[in-house]
Design a protein around this motif. Structure first.
Motif, PDB file in Angstrom:
ATOM      1  N   ASP A 256       0.824  -1.202   0.000  1.00 37.07           N
ATOM      2  CA  ASP A 256       0.000   0.000   0.000  1.00 37.07           C
ATOM      3  C   ASP A 256       0.861   1.256   0.000  1.00 37.07           C
ATOM      4  OD1 ASP A 256      -2.318  -1.482  -0.015  1.00 37.07           O
ATOM      5  OD2 ASP A 256      -2.618  -1.365   2.145  1.00 37.07           O
ATOM      6  N   GLU A 257       1.940   1.206   0.762  1.00 38.25           N
ATOM      7  CA  GLU A 257       2.866   2.339   0.819  1.00 38.25           C
ATOM      8  C   GLU A 257       3.469   2.603  -0.557  1.00 38.25           C
ATOM      9  OE1 GLU A 257       7.447   3.079   2.210  1.00 38.25           O
ATOM     10  OE2 GLU A 257       6.402   1.256   2.818  1.00 38.25           O
ATOM     11  N   ILE A 258       3.895   1.571  -1.238  1.00 44.01           N
ATOM     12  CA  ILE A 258       4.526   1.710  -2.552  1.00 44.01           C
ATOM     13  C   ILE A 258       3.526   2.227  -3.577  1.00 44.01           C
ATOM     14  CG2 ILE A 258       5.565   0.406  -4.460  1.00 44.01           C
ATOM     15  CD1 ILE A 258       6.943  -1.329  -2.304  1.00 44.01           C
ATOM     16  N   GLU A 259       2.293   1.779  -3.505  1.00 39.17           N
ATOM     17  CA  GLU A 259       1.273   2.190  -4.476  1.00 39.17           C
ATOM     18  C   GLU A 259       0.940   3.675  -4.408  1.00 39.17           C
ATOM     19  OE1 GLU A 259      -2.114  -0.395  -4.171  1.00 39.17           O
ATOM     20  OE2 GLU A 259      -0.902  -2.166  -4.574  1.00 39.17           O
ATOM     21  N   THR A 260       1.315   4.339  -3.327  1.00 39.69           N
ATOM     22  CA  THR A 260       1.030   5.769  -3.202  1.00 39.69           C
ATOM     23  C   THR A 260       2.262   6.633  -3.469  1.00 39.69           C
ATOM     24  OG1 THR A 260       1.464   5.752  -0.815  1.00 39.69           O
ATOM     25  CG2 THR A 260      -0.815   5.346  -1.534  1.00 39.69           C
ATOM     26  N   MET A 261       3.401   5.996  -3.761  1.00 38.39           N
ATOM     27  CA  MET A 261       4.637   6.742  -3.998  1.00 38.39           C
ATOM     28  C   MET A 261       4.620   7.421  -5.364  1.00 38.39           C
ATOM     29  SD  MET A 261       7.723   4.291  -2.745  1.00 38.39           S
ATOM     30  CE  MET A 261       8.117   4.087  -1.023  1.00 38.39           C
TER      31      MET A 261
END
Length: 78
Positions: free
Chosen positions: A3-8
């Protein structure tokens, strides 16, 4: 983590990917950590590819006038 990566942003993901690659290149990371880093790197690479594809699609939509200046955008092809 995913989830963190998908918002980068692209810039965030590429910077993080560089850190992961540097850690793996050093070769001093235990095996389990190397596997985790490799998986994170693969996810970061995929994010970068997605963001680049999005940017390419936006650029393809730019319309130019007779002098080659951008004048607007056209709808995306289906």
């Amino acid at each position: 983590m995913a989830d963190e990566i998908e918002t980068m942003s692209f810039e965030q993901a590429i910077a993080e990917l560089e850190k992961v690659v540097n850690q793996l290149d050093r070769g001093d990371v235990p095996l389990e950590e190397s596997i985790r880093l490799y998986e994170r790197g693969a996810a970061l690479k995929a994010r970068c590819e997605t963001k680049l594809k999005e940017a390419e699609e936006k650029v393809e939509q730019i319309t130019l006038d007779a002098d080659g200046r951008p004048v607007g955008t056209r709808p995306a092809d289906p």
